[in-house]
Write a protein that holds these residues in place. Sequence first.
Motif, PDB file in Angstrom:
ATOM      1  N   ALA A 320       0.836  -1.209   0.000  1.00 32.37           N
ATOM      2  CA  ALA A 320       0.000   0.000   0.000  1.00 32.37           C
ATOM      3  C   ALA A 320       0.867   1.254   0.000  1.00 32.37           C
ATOM      4  O   ALA A 320       0.635   2.194  -0.783  1.00 32.37           O
ATOM      5  N   VAL A 321       1.873   1.301   0.849  1.00 28.87           N
ATOM      6  CA  VAL A 321       2.752   2.459   0.887  1.00 28.87           C
ATOM      7  C   VAL A 321       3.579   2.535  -0.383  1.00 28.87           C
ATOM      8  O   VAL A 321       3.811   3.621  -0.934  1.00 28.87           O
ATOM      9  N   GLU A 390      -0.416   8.951  10.109  1.00 25.95           N
ATOM     10  CA  GLU A 390      -1.297   7.848  10.497  1.00 25.95           C
ATOM     11  C   GLU A 390      -0.641   6.503  10.223  1.00 25.95           C
ATOM     12  O   GLU A 390      -0.761   5.559  11.027  1.00 25.95           O
ATOM     13  N   GLU A 391       0.065   6.372   9.092  1.00 25.34           N
ATOM     14  CA  GLU A 391       0.735   5.107   8.784  1.00 25.34           C
ATOM     15  C   GLU A 391       1.833   4.795   9.796  1.00 25.34           C
ATOM     16  O   GLU A 391       2.013   3.635  10.201  1.00 25.34           O
ATOM     17  N   LEU A 392       2.544   5.808  10.203  1.00 25.20           N
ATOM     18  CA  LEU A 392       3.609   5.587  11.185  1.00 25.20           C
ATOM     19  C   LEU A 392       3.042   5.268  12.556  1.00 25.20           C
ATOM     20  O   LEU A 392       3.587   4.439  13.295  1.00 25.20           O
ATOM     21  N   ARG A 393       1.941   5.916  12.916  1.00 21.37           N
ATOM     22  CA  ARG A 393       1.345   5.638  14.223  1.00 21.37           C
ATOM     23  C   ARG A 393       0.744   4.238  14.272  1.00 21.37           C
ATOM     24  O   ARG A 393       0.774   3.570  15.314  1.00 21.37           O
ATOM     25  N   ALA A 394       0.201   3.813  13.153  1.00 23.59           N
ATOM     26  CA  ALA A 394      -0.487   2.521  13.129  1.00 23.59           C
ATOM     27  C   ALA A 394       0.451   1.354  12.871  1.00 23.59           C
ATOM     28  O   ALA A 394      -0.013   0.214  12.773  1.00 23.59           O
ATOM     29  N   ALA A 395       1.738   1.599  12.762  1.00 27.73           N
ATOM     30  CA  ALA A 395       2.682   0.524  12.446  1.00 27.73           C
ATOM     31  C   ALA A 395       2.658  -0.538  13.545  1.00 27.73           C
ATOM     32  O   ALA A 395       2.798  -0.213  14.730  1.00 27.73           O
ATOM     33  N   PRO A 396       2.484  -1.800  13.164  1.00 23.13           N
ATOM     34  CA  PRO A 396       2.525  -2.867  14.172  1.00 23.13           C
ATOM     35  C   PRO A 396       3.955  -3.122  14.640  1.00 23.13           C
ATOM     36  O   PRO A 396       4.907  -2.518  14.141  1.00 23.13           O
ATOM     37  N   ALA A 397       4.105  -4.027  15.592  1.00 22.62           N
ATOM     38  CA  ALA A 397       5.433  -4.373  16.100  1.00 22.62           C
ATOM     39  C   ALA A 397       6.289  -4.951  14.987  1.00 22.62           C
ATOM     40  O   ALA A 397       5.794  -5.643  14.084  1.00 22.62           O
ATOM     41  N   PHE A 529       9.635   1.077  10.970  1.00 24.21           N
ATOM     42  CA  PHE A 529       8.198   1.028  11.208  1.00 24.21           C
ATOM     43  C   PHE A 529       7.608   0.038  10.217  1.00 24.21           C
ATOM     44  O   PHE A 529       7.685   0.251   8.990  1.00 24.21           O
ATOM     45  N   GLU A 530       7.054  -1.050  10.738  1.00 24.72           N
ATOM     46  CA  GLU A 530       6.497  -2.086   9.883  1.00 24.72           C
ATOM     47  C   GLU A 530       5.405  -1.505   8.986  1.00 24.72           C
ATOM     48  O   GLU A 530       4.511  -0.776   9.442  1.00 24.72           O
ATOM     49  N   GLY A 531       5.509  -1.827   7.694  1.00 25.42           N
ATOM     50  CA  GLY A 531       4.584  -1.291   6.704  1.00 25.42           C
ATOM     51  C   GLY A 531       5.173  -0.127   5.938  1.00 25.42           C
ATOM     52  O   GLY A 531       4.833   0.101   4.772  1.00 25.42           O
ATOM     53  N   VAL A 532       6.053   0.617   6.583  1.00 19.58           N
ATOM     54  CA  VAL A 532       6.742   1.747   5.936  1.00 19.58           C
ATOM     55  C   VAL A 532       8.210   1.406   5.691  1.00 19.58           C
ATOM     56  O   VAL A 532       8.811   1.848   4.713  1.00 19.58           O
ATOM     57  N   GLY A 533       8.778   0.596   6.551  1.00 19.02           N
ATOM     58  CA  GLY A 533      10.181   0.213   6.406  1.00 19.02           C
ATOM     59  C   GLY A 533      11.092   1.137   7.195  1.00 19.02           C
ATOM     60  O   GLY A 533      10.717   1.668   8.251  1.00 19.02           O
ATOM     61  N   TRP A 534      12.275   1.347   6.674  1.00 21.15           N
ATOM     62  CA  TRP A 534      13.260   2.196   7.355  1.00 21.15           C
ATOM     63  C   TRP A 534      12.979   3.658   7.030  1.00 21.15           C
ATOM     64  O   TRP A 534      12.957   4.050   5.868  1.00 21.15           O
ATOM     65  N   VAL A 535      12.805   4.440   8.088  1.00 20.70           N
ATOM     66  CA  VAL A 535      12.367   5.825   7.946  1.00 20.70           C
ATOM     67  C   VAL A 535      13.473   6.742   8.464  1.00 20.70           C
ATOM     68  O   VAL A 535      14.002   6.547   9.568  1.00 20.70           O
ATOM     69  N   ARG A 536      13.807   7.732   7.656  1.00 18.47           N
ATOM     70  CA  ARG A 536      14.867   8.679   8.031  1.00 18.47           C
ATOM     71  C   ARG A 536      14.319   9.728   8.994  1.00 18.47           C
ATOM     72  O   ARG A 536      13.269  10.330   8.757  1.00 18.47           O
ATOM     73  N   PHE A 537      15.077   9.952  10.077  1.00 17.46           N
ATOM     74  CA  PHE A 537      14.825  11.075  10.980  1.00 17.46           C
ATOM     75  C   PHE A 537      16.060  11.966  10.957  1.00 17.46           C
ATOM     76  O   PHE A 537      17.137  11.565  10.514  1.00 17.46           O
ATOM     77  N   GLU A 538      15.910  13.205  11.437  1.00 21.70           N
ATOM     78  CA  GLU A 538      17.003  14.167  11.351  1.00 21.70           C
ATOM     79  C   GLU A 538      17.179  14.890  12.677  1.00 21.70           C
ATOM     80  O   GLU A 538      16.594  15.957  12.903  1.00 21.70           O
ATOM     81  N   PRO A 539      17.984  14.311  13.604  1.00 14.91           N
ATOM     82  CA  PRO A 539      18.193  14.980  14.894  1.00 14.91           C
ATOM     83  C   PRO A 539      19.208  16.111  14.850  1.00 14.91           C
ATOM     84  O   PRO A 539      19.243  16.937  15.765  1.00 14.91           O
TER      85      PRO A 539
END
Length: 769
Positions: A320-321, A390-397, A529-539
């Motif tokens: 879906a993503v 919403e996709e990131l919040r709903a990601a399962p384990a 995040f399951e369903g999205v995969g590896w997600v980049r963050f920027e600290p």
Amino acid sequence: MTRSARTALWAAAASAAAVVTLHPLVVSSGWLVGALGMVCAVAGAGLLVRGLFHRPGLAVAVQAVVVLLVVVLLFSGGTALFGIVPTPGTVDRIVQLATDGVQVIQRYSVPAVDLRGLRLLLVAGAGLVAFAVDLFAVTLRRPALAGVPLLAVMAVPLALAPGGSGAFAFVLAGVPYLVLLAGDRRSPARRARSASGSRSGGRSVAGVTASATAAIALVAAVAVPAAVPGLDERPLTIDTGPGDTIAVINPILNLKASLGARSDATIVTYTTDEPDPAPLRIVTADVFDGETWAPSTGADIPRRQRVQDGLSPAPGLSDAVRNASVVRTTEISVRGLDQTYLPLPYPALRVDITGDWLYETDSLNVVGDGETTRGRSYTVTHLEVQPTEEELRAAPAAPGDIQERYTKLPQMPAVVGDTARQVTAGARDDYERAALLQRYFRSSGGFTYSTTAPNDGGTDAVATFLSEKSGFCVQFASAMAVMARSLNIPARVAIGFLPGQETQSGQDGTPDRWRISAQDAHAWPELFFEGVGWVRFEPTPATRTGQSPGYSVPAQAVAPPTPGQTGSLAPQQPSAAPSATSSTSTTSATDAATAAAPTGWDRFLALPWGWILGALLLVVALLTPWASTAWLARRRWAGVADAPSSAEAAWAELDDRVHDLGVSWPASTTPRQRATSLSEFTGSGSAAADQLTRLRSAVESARFGSGSRPAGGVLVDQRTDRQVGRLVRADVDVVVEAVAAERPRWVRWRARLFPLAGVRRLLDWWDRD
């Protein structure tokens, strides 16, 4: 102990010390146990066989067998009979491990991951070095040639590791080799001694001078570099001509090494139809040992995984993503980047490039099979993934294997986990936790971006960073990834480049053109995040990176945690007045900061040990001649028990002291001949001449009987022992002063400040068979 045994022990010490210099090349030091054990096994086998059978050739054969047996014992993996008898399966396993080790060397720059294949090469290499050094120094009696394998080993960290192998390791390796050279029977000092017929005369001219020169050179080699400003630990950039700069980005991140570089020369250009390009990723690092992040390695990549045939779907990315993502095209031209990893947008679908380029299925890292990036031009088809909140919040384990692999942490200071829980208190899901961590580093935590390395690069580096609140992208990325793992969020660190500078804005549908320099080298965390995969963050703060990814900032700001809060997305409301609970929260934050502050031990480790070691070595070098000579004199006079021993002690001291003044003679000369030589300095009829005659008569009386009488007709052995001791020591002082008066001033000062009698006795002991 025979000279051969002493040489073998010093050869083993030199080999072991040379092996220790390799420690900066590997992220951990577990391999040193096997390597040093191998050196001990080779040296021990040689000592045993030579001691029992006195056959050097047999010792060489046994040592070669020992090297093979130790390799089989440590690396056969249960395939050898009784643990030491190799089988065909043992050969296959060792060949595979050696291949894996070569792969690690080819793919990664230092410090490399301490995998079993690399460990095999290090341990076997230590055995070969010990074998070669023992062969040259002991069997062939050519200690000077033993420097060839030692130098080959020591040159590796000097060429590859930032800062080389360190002053302590250099001295540790240099001293045993100098001792080996001092015992070389074919050295110029030995030839001078043989030609003169004097054991001590040869020493004074060549041996002692060479030893002093070597000691001064060793001290200078440590002290001078410590006093000279060094290069910072940034990636290698080499100017090869106008407009041509070669950059190498280390895929193994040391928390004390910045990725930033001085050069602003263009190393990569690209055009893309993506309106807001994401960073180009070179490699991901998922193995963390407390000090470094490194890419994991495993079996060889199957050759069927060619990027030209298309890459496998990105791990964790749902259909879906994936279907909602936009397919983009980026054309990349590499001018001055020399890597085995290919810089790409993530996730790539296909890469049109010449040569053998293979991809890893779990990370989508692309590795050249004998290929490098320099001068390459290629086209990448990739996805522009923009997940929704919403996709990131709903990601399962995450799946169990992902969860287990990417949440591993070594033993960390408690403040790291405590700070992570404090920052994310009240968050309802992993997405909120990730967003709060990112905001903590970018804005709310008071952190600033700086290219200055922190004081601590060890296992407390993350805690120190949390305390100092200043650092570069490597530390921001590492700290967020570590804190995410402490919260059981799978995380890893990516290394690559920021988008760079836009040089031409696309018009009429043409792609935008961008340029990247070595200054754009960057690191960032990726969270799963399951369903999205590896997600980049920027600290890393915006002063370095600009705006953070849109999906990483919740539409409704997450309120910072307050005690008693169970989690809310409501915007933060200003409090009317401070309360007891807010005071408690402030106190907790203060306690956490205090716990993160460097301890006394941390400050001790942060001292400038290069300077300290160099100063200590200089002091030792300056004091050793005086201290050894004083110890020799004290030991000599402590052994006096009667008049004859007093005479012998006085004559030996006279010999040593006039030797330091440049007056020596062959060992075969008699006391009368030596006294005649010294009379040239004392003259005749003087007090010094009388004392010299008294000393000569005393030693002749001690050696040949009581028939020889000193001046004045008094038998030496008729005096009390105490009287004789005082008399002869005073006589020595008078004669030495007379000789010194006839010598140049610089010789007198050298003899006074650097008496070498103790050093000569030590070297004479080394000569003894």
